[in-house]
Design an enzyme around this catalytic site. Sequence first.
Site, PDB file in Angstrom:
ATOM      1  N   GLU A 205       0.692  -1.170  -0.162  1.00 34.31           N
ATOM      2  CA  GLU A 205       0.094   0.101   0.043  1.00 34.31           C
ATOM      3  C   GLU A 205       0.971   1.353   0.035  1.00 34.31           C
ATOM      4  OE1 GLU A 205      -2.860  -0.849   3.343  1.00 34.31           O
ATOM      5  OE2 GLU A 205      -3.970  -0.854   2.003  1.00 34.31           O
ATOM      6  N   GLU A 210      -4.233   1.072  -2.591  1.00 35.48           N
ATOM      7  CA  GLU A 210      -5.227   0.824  -1.294  1.00 35.48           C
ATOM      8  C   GLU A 210      -5.393  -0.532  -1.495  1.00 35.48           C
ATOM      9  OE1 GLU A 210      -5.987   2.538   1.677  1.00 35.48           O
ATOM     10  OE2 GLU A 210      -6.688   0.842   2.461  1.00 35.48           O
TER      11      GLU A 210
END
Length: 641
Positions: A205, A210
């Site tokens: 990430e 994400e």
Amino acid sequence: METYLSLVVKRSYPDLIIYAGEVTLGEKVRNKKDSKKRKLEKTRITQAACALLNSGGGVIVIQMANQSEQPERMGQDLETSLRNLIPSLDLQAFFETKQQEDKFYIFVKSWSSSPEDDSTKPRICSLGTSLYCRSLTSKVAMDSRDAFYFLKKKKAYIKCSPTDDRAPPAKIPRTMSQKSLESNPAFEIFQSKKLEYGQRLLFSESTSIEFKQFDTENAQKYMKDIIPEYISAFANTQGGYLFIGVDDKSIILGCPKDNVDPDSLKIVANEAISKLPVFHFCSSKDKNKVSYETRVIDVFQEGNLYSYLCVIKVEPFCCAVFSEAPISWMVDKEKGVYTLNTEEWVRMMVDVGPEAASNDLSRDFECQLSLSDSPPHCRPVYSKKGLEHKVDLQQHLFQVSPDCLKYTPESLWSELCSQHERLEDLVNQQIRSFSCGLLILSRSWAVDLNLEEKQEVICDALLIAQNSPPILYTILGEQDEQGQDYCTRTAFTLKQKLVNTGGYTGRVCVMTKVLCLSSQNNIETSGSSVSPIDYPSSYNLANIQEMQDLLQALVIVLLNFRSFLSDQLGCEILNLLTAQQYEILSKSLRKTRELFVHGLPGSGKTIIAMKIMEKIRNTFHCETDRILYICENQPLRDFIQ
Ligand SMILES: [Zn+2]
């Protein structure tokens, strides 16, 4: 626009009063209450408080559900929700509470971005901004202040970019970002046709990546819930990739194929993203929405289709993307409590006036009221350099001296007294207990405030005195049922204008009182309440300084007019009449049927004419087309029309 039926705005008061219905108060009792009901009550109070903060202040009236209790406090949850609305930790700065029998009152002061430090603050109160951004590997909700700076930066950036219609500035960052999103390691995965279950991705990430896992029970609802905030965050930052179906150790899991069909995932994502509100500062003509691409990629386990991975690639956005409409309310006596839409909200948030925009303005004009420390509805006020400052105007028109109660204008007072025998005694009776301040007389305060005159009114007198709230007396010849209505409406408008035009940021409510020359009863009824709500003593004018501040706001209310520069600057600003101009305007229209005003070009004759026409309309109750205005050129005619 959504209005709130559960919050009722009462009309019979000289202030904005919101009835919030029945609410249980007191820490212990509230804790015992059903949490759903408690939450509903909290929402009502929060909405009412936010609406009043944004609309010049007022009072929330609560019917106490638990009458036997004597709560000293509202309850922790209610206090916290009020505190969340304001920029300081000090509830007292904006709210004051009081219990009277079975009613509980919350007195709300107008929002103002207090000038305690130099930085400008958001101009309105919001419960939530619905704006998100990326910070390292997380999505962060922007609070009011973050949002204010974010929007201001976007606005400034768009302003600086070349404004060529053929190449909107929005295109420049977009092509650049295209490259950076494509050079991102996630791009390769995004383009894959198939992937392996349990495979570890070679990146983790980041600001632009994400990972989320599916809630496999209800994959679609889960997507619908998370998409708005993440898309807003990526679009408002540098763009990026939202992976749904990867755990936080970068392992591909996907959503099992039996639980979901791949097309519906795409539809859900597209629907959710198309609903996101956007705001443009740029010239994006087609009101571009977020640009993005959704892919649903097959995930195989031992050669068989096992699950689906969903990836959304989001481009950075030229302006602002919201997860939903921002959460903020206003209130209006006509409309009731209503939510601001995204457009209105942004305009109010970034409204910083012309200070920054124009150097010429600060060279030739002097600022009398700036937006940075005034209530949300205010417009900035400037006057030409060399003309009287609002402080001078106040000293000239409404001077207060210690230990002295003055009647002004004196000529009007003696004229009124000579016409009405009992007037002097009646008024003196009323105000003999005040020792310092001003009684400002007018044949009609309503007309002064651009409302219609009531013919039966002999005069209105506004008392600005120490240790008292402002009081508006309406003096009638004969008893009149409509008298109180008239007085209340005038006092209401006066309060609204003192805060929302004059920029007064203290606590204020104008109390009302109707007096009648023919009646013997005035003196006896003088003890009866001026307002049915008993305001706390903080609504009294405590000292000369507070009286002067209020009178300076009054100067702006009475002497302001819309500046000719407004159109040129693309933002409405107000100018002030001079004391001399104001004196011309104050002449009684019934007595002064002819008036010659000589002046050089640019000395403000047109403004005076316009103000007098307004006054004619309100005094003689006539339609606009019954007033004849003659001038020598067409542009002037068009301007007046
Ligand atoms: Zn834009």
